[in-house]
Design a protein around this motif. Structure first.
Motif, PDB file in Angstrom:
ATOM      1  N   ASP A   1       0.829  -1.201   0.000  1.00 56.54           N
ATOM      2  CA  ASP A   1       0.000   0.000   0.000  1.00 56.54           C
ATOM      3  C   ASP A   1       0.871   1.261   0.000  1.00 56.54           C
ATOM      4  O   ASP A   1       0.602   2.226  -0.705  1.00 56.54           O
TER       5      ASP A   1
ATOM      6  N   ARG B   1       1.047   4.045  -3.007  1.00 56.29           N
ATOM      7  CA  ARG B   1       0.789   5.460  -2.712  1.00 56.29           C
ATOM      8  C   ARG B   1       1.945   6.332  -3.182  1.00 56.29           C
ATOM      9  O   ARG B   1       1.728   7.426  -3.708  1.00 56.29           O
TER      10      ARG B   1
ATOM     11  N   LEU C   1      -0.490  11.774  -0.746  1.00 56.18           N
ATOM     12  CA  LEU C   1      -0.272  10.334  -0.901  1.00 56.18           C
ATOM     13  C   LEU C   1       1.162   9.952  -0.547  1.00 56.18           C
ATOM     14  O   LEU C   1       1.398   8.949   0.136  1.00 56.18           O
TER      15      LEU C   1
ATOM     16  N   GLY D   1       2.203   7.599   2.591  1.00 49.49           N
ATOM     17  CA  GLY D   1       3.002   6.412   2.318  1.00 49.49           C
ATOM     18  C   GLY D   1       4.316   6.414   3.081  1.00 49.49           C
ATOM     19  O   GLY D   1       4.789   5.372   3.527  1.00 49.49           O
TER      20      GLY D   1
ATOM     21  N   CYS E   1      -2.728   6.412   7.486  1.00 51.00           N
ATOM     22  CA  CYS E   1      -3.773   7.067   6.713  1.00 51.00           C
ATOM     23  C   CYS E   1      -4.963   7.324   7.637  1.00 51.00           C
ATOM     24  O   CYS E   1      -5.507   6.398   8.241  1.00 51.00           O
TER      25      CYS E   1
END
Length: 66
Positions: A9, A13, A43, A47, A52
């Motif tokens: 993830d 990102r 983002l 990351g 988040c």
């Protein structure tokens, strides 16, 4: 504040963030370009830190440590 983003993830990102910044700065003009660039920065930041806020509100964890 722990991490709630997994490695995959975080990488996605980062890549999407760089793409959005590039598109916002060089391909799209005006307000839309600014918005795309800012979204790309957000983002990349999420990351990088591995957290988040949207995931926290929705109780989503893509990391192995929940």
């Amino acid at each position: 504040m722990g991490t709630n983003l997994g490695t995959v993830d975080r990488v996605i990102r980062g890549v999407v963030g760089v793409i959005l910044i590039t598109v916002g700065l060089f391909l799209v003009r005006g307000i839309l370009g600014i918005v795309l660039s800012l979204l790309g920065v957000l983002l990349i930041f999420s990351g990088t830190v591995g957290f988040c806020h949207v995931y926290k509100v929705l109780h989503i964890h893509s990391s192995r440590k929940a």
